[in-house]
Design an enzyme around this catalytic site. Sequence first.
Site, PDB file in Angstrom:
ATOM      1  CB  SER A  40      -1.170   0.168   1.334  1.00  0.00           C
ATOM      2  OG  SER A  40      -1.914   1.240   0.859  1.00  0.00           O
ATOM      3  CG  ASP A 153      -4.505  -1.073   0.616  1.00  0.00           C
ATOM      4  OD1 ASP A 153      -3.840  -2.110   0.575  1.00  0.00           O
ATOM      5  OD2 ASP A 153      -4.580  -0.884   1.043  1.00  0.00           O
TER       6      ASP A 153
END
Length: 254
Positions: A40, A153
């Site tokens: 991320s 993510d």
Amino acid sequence: MSLKRGLVLGSGGARGFAHLGILQVLNEQKIEIDLVVGCSAGAIFGALWCAGSDLYRIERLFTYPGFAKKLIDPTVSREGLIKGDKILELIRLLTKDMSFADLLIPLAVIATDIETGELVIFNEGSVAQAVRASISIPGFIKPYRYQGRLLVDGAVKTRLPVKVARNMGAEKILAVDVKKGLMTNPSSAMDILLQSIEILEDDLLRAQRQDVELLIQPDIGHIGSFQFDRAEEAIRLGRCIALAKSSEIKRLTT
């Protein structure tokens, strides 16, 4: 022969700007790393570092007033609030559209296949597209369709992908977790959702902590995951802890 040194950069939204401050100090201290794993926000700054980007220019860019808002491309979609195309193009520009093979330091980027629940590890192909997949915060940034997978993510599976670094051959690991501490007054539904996820992640993180030689956790919990206007503060806090831990980092990496 020296042991292979790995750097793991975890997820964290706006708190991830602390990674930038830490990486600046690693450069200043001439700390050598053999491989990087990013998830991320950690994937963004890991990619920029491995591409050899000017980290001070990156800081000026991201802390320029109103810049973060220019990266938001709202969309009317059930999949997310933000399209993510502008972020993709920025990462493509800043990494000079490199492939993983072009990077100065080997990098792995972590994402999650939302259709199968599998952890997906990118270490070949387009760096920018892998990063775009890794930052797809569920409900906020649209999932990214890439290489036949619908990706979100990487933090959905692991916010600090230590095991990936071990599997890449890292024998000594410096890990940076920017999610230490909880907001005392979450100010939005998204803040509440993300903080709930972070609480659920804590048990898994405790197990991961035991498998690293050095864990750095900036004191940054008071900054919300979407408070991108506090980038300058987050960068400063990252620099502060890296400088405070510089002796330990040098011992680990020499």
